[in-house]
Design a protein around this motif. Structure first.
Motif, PDB file in Angstrom:
ATOM      1  N   GLN A   1     -34.235  49.149  11.192  1.00 37.26           N
ATOM      2  CA  GLN A   1     -33.355  49.908  12.075  1.00 37.26           C
ATOM      3  C   GLN A   1     -34.035  50.211  13.407  1.00 37.26           C
ATOM      4  OE1 GLN A   1     -30.051  50.881  10.950  1.00 37.26           O
ATOM      5  NE2 GLN A   1     -29.849  51.015  13.164  1.00 37.26           N
ATOM      6  N   TYR A   2     -35.342  50.471  13.364  1.00 36.20           N
ATOM      7  CA  TYR A   2     -36.068  50.724  14.609  1.00 36.20           C
ATOM      8  C   TYR A   2     -36.098  49.469  15.481  1.00 36.20           C
ATOM      9  CZ  TYR A   2     -39.781  51.729  17.915  1.00 36.20           C
ATOM     10  OH  TYR A   2     -40.490  51.884  19.071  1.00 36.20           O
ATOM     11  N   LEU A   3     -36.426  48.325  14.870  1.00 34.80           N
ATOM     12  CA  LEU A   3     -36.460  47.067  15.628  1.00 34.80           C
ATOM     13  C   LEU A   3     -35.077  46.716  16.161  1.00 34.80           C
ATOM     14  CD1 LEU A   3     -38.834  44.863  13.419  1.00 34.80           C
ATOM     15  CD2 LEU A   3     -39.409  46.315  15.381  1.00 34.80           C
ATOM     16  N   LEU A   4     -34.041  47.000  15.367  1.00 36.21           N
ATOM     17  CA  LEU A   4     -32.666  46.777  15.807  1.00 36.21           C
ATOM     18  C   LEU A   4     -32.358  47.657  17.012  1.00 36.21           C
ATOM     19  CD1 LEU A   4     -29.607  46.138  15.676  1.00 36.21           C
ATOM     20  CD2 LEU A   4     -29.449  47.793  13.805  1.00 36.21           C
TER      21      LEU A   4
ATOM     22  N   VAL B   1     -37.052  49.284  -0.151  1.00 41.26           N
ATOM     23  CA  VAL B   1     -35.827  49.160   0.637  1.00 41.26           C
ATOM     24  C   VAL B   1     -35.774  50.233   1.720  1.00 41.26           C
ATOM     25  CG1 VAL B   1     -33.319  49.410   0.542  1.00 41.26           C
ATOM     26  CG2 VAL B   1     -34.489  48.007  -1.153  1.00 41.26           C
ATOM     27  N   ALA B   2     -36.199  51.444   1.376  1.00 41.95           N
ATOM     28  CA  ALA B   2     -36.178  52.533   2.353  1.00 41.95           C
ATOM     29  C   ALA B   2     -37.080  52.225   3.546  1.00 41.95           C
ATOM     30  CB  ALA B   2     -36.600  53.840   1.690  1.00 41.95           C
ATOM     31  N   VAL B   3     -38.291  51.771   3.266  1.00 47.99           N
ATOM     32  CA  VAL B   3     -39.241  51.471   4.344  1.00 47.99           C
ATOM     33  C   VAL B   3     -38.748  50.291   5.174  1.00 47.99           C
ATOM     34  CG1 VAL B   3     -41.574  50.666   4.859  1.00 47.99           C
ATOM     35  CG2 VAL B   3     -41.222  52.424   3.120  1.00 47.99           C
ATOM     36  N   MET B   4     -38.268  49.242   4.510  1.00 49.83           N
ATOM     37  CA  MET B   4     -37.737  48.089   5.235  1.00 49.83           C
ATOM     38  C   MET B   4     -36.554  48.500   6.108  1.00 49.83           C
ATOM     39  SD  MET B   4     -37.906  45.069   2.347  1.00 49.83           S
ATOM     40  CE  MET B   4     -37.273  43.793   3.442  1.00 49.83           C
ATOM     41  N   GLY B   5     -35.723  49.383   5.586  1.00 42.48           N
ATOM     42  CA  GLY B   5     -34.569  49.842   6.340  1.00 42.48           C
ATOM     43  C   GLY B   5     -34.957  50.613   7.586  1.00 42.48           C
TER      44      GLY B   5
ATOM     45  N   GLN C   1     -31.704  56.555   9.625  1.00 44.18           N
ATOM     46  CA  GLN C   1     -30.900  55.480  10.203  1.00 44.18           C
ATOM     47  C   GLN C   1     -29.767  56.042  11.060  1.00 44.18           C
ATOM     48  OE1 GLN C   1     -29.922  53.140   6.649  1.00 44.18           O
ATOM     49  NE2 GLN C   1     -31.055  51.436   7.541  1.00 44.18           N
ATOM     50  N   LEU C   2     -29.245  57.177  10.657  1.00 46.80           N
ATOM     51  CA  LEU C   2     -28.208  57.826  11.459  1.00 46.80           C
ATOM     52  C   LEU C   2     -28.761  58.178  12.840  1.00 46.80           C
ATOM     53  CD1 LEU C   2     -25.355  59.046  11.626  1.00 46.80           C
ATOM     54  CD2 LEU C   2     -26.296  61.157  10.653  1.00 46.80           C
ATOM     55  N   LEU C   3     -29.978  58.701  12.867  1.00 47.15           N
ATOM     56  CA  LEU C   3     -30.625  59.036  14.139  1.00 47.15           C
ATOM     57  C   LEU C   3     -30.898  57.765  14.947  1.00 47.15           C
ATOM     58  CD1 LEU C   3     -33.198  61.759  12.989  1.00 47.15           C
ATOM     59  CD2 LEU C   3     -30.884  62.080  13.898  1.00 47.15           C
ATOM     60  N   PHE C   4     -31.329  56.706  14.264  1.00 50.67           N
ATOM     61  CA  PHE C   4     -31.615  55.443  14.946  1.00 50.67           C
ATOM     62  C   PHE C   4     -30.347  54.816  15.520  1.00 50.67           C
ATOM     63  CE2 PHE C   4     -35.804  54.630  12.580  1.00 50.67           C
ATOM     64  CZ  PHE C   4     -36.557  54.930  13.709  1.00 50.67           C
ATOM     65  N   ASN C   5     -29.221  55.003  14.856  1.00 49.65           N
ATOM     66  CA  ASN C   5     -27.965  54.484  15.389  1.00 49.65           C
ATOM     67  C   ASN C   5     -27.624  55.167  16.711  1.00 49.65           C
ATOM     68  OD1 ASN C   5     -26.141  52.484  13.758  1.00 49.65           O
ATOM     69  ND2 ASN C   5     -27.216  53.681  12.214  1.00 49.65           N
ATOM     70  N   ILE C   6     -27.875  56.466  16.783  1.00 50.82           N
ATOM     71  CA  ILE C   6     -27.633  57.204  18.027  1.00 50.82           C
ATOM     72  C   ILE C   6     -28.587  56.721  19.114  1.00 50.82           C
ATOM     73  CG2 ILE C   6     -27.692  59.484  19.106  1.00 50.82           C
ATOM     74  CD1 ILE C   6     -26.952  60.639  16.332  1.00 50.82           C
TER      75      ILE C   6
END
Length: 222
Positions: A151-154, A143-147, A79-84
């Motif tokens: 996060q990717y769709l976001l 939860v991990a997979v959903m996250g 998720q940290l990578l996806f935020n970037i």
């Protein structure tokens, strides 16, 4: 009410007071406050949400490791990578708007991502049961997979990310209650309401733009 910045102030105070009352760690209180700010800014479609998101997931990474939620440690790192990536994508594709336009998944895309969530959760649960001492292997994996998917769709600014976050926050309420992360329980309850509001606001924005946005077909373009 949720759109009003006063909501964030009140939610922040609630997290801090609850944290000290329940004798939570400072890192847990800090992560909770950053999480509220992150989701509220995301619902308002502000690019700066990714900065608070990066701080939040970095804090959660440490918390999850300490409590044995190993799949969520991996989730937080990705998720940290996806935020970037999301920050870059929103700014790069904004055109004449403040941020990139919102798009939607096609029926094929919804089926594809649903299948990915189910299969990946089953595999992740099996691996955790076999190789780790995770405290909540099934819920942890789900939860991990959903996250990761959310996060990717976001990051691609796809509306359906909100449905995943709503479901994820509902599940996290159970995880936090069973692992004693009470401040994070309050955080996820607050985030659940913000996510519902975010879904409504993104839908309104998508409908009022009156512009033809292409549906996203399947996995390749999602």
């Amino acid at each position: 009410m949720i759109k009003n910045p006063l909501f964030v102030v009140i939610a922040t105070i609630v997290c801090i007071v609850a944290g000290f009352f329940m004798k939570s760690s400072y890192i847990e209180i800090f992560a909770s406050v950053m999480g509220v700010l992150n989701v509220w800014l995301l619902a308002r479609q502000k690019v700066i949400n990714f900065l608070f998101g990066a701080i939040t997931v970095a804090s959660f990474m440490y918390i999850y490791f300490q409590t044995g939620l190993y799949a969520m440690v991996v989730l937080s790192f990705v998720q940290l990578l996806f935020n970037i990536f999301g920050w870059y994508y929103w700014v790069k594709n904004k055109g004449e708007e403040d941020v990139a336009p919102t798009t939607r998944l096609s029926t094929q895309g919804i089926i594809t991502w649903s299948a990915i969530i189910i299969v990946a959760t089953a595999i992740w649960s099996f691996l955790q049961l076999k190789y780790t001492n995770a405290t909540s292997p099934y819920l942890d994996a789900l939860v991990a997979v959903m996250g990761l998917v959310g996060q990717y769709l976001l990051s691609k600014k796809i509306l359906e990310n909100w449905y995943i976050w709503i479901g994820m926050n509902a599940i996290l309420l159970v995880v936090c209650a069973t692992t004693g992360l009470y401040v994070m329980f309050i955080l996820n309850l607050i985030n659940l309401f913000i996510c519902i509001d975010g879904l409504r606001e993104w839908k309104q924005d998508l409908n009022t733009n009156k512009q033809d946005t292409p549906s996203i077909e399947g996995l390749e373009n999602a």
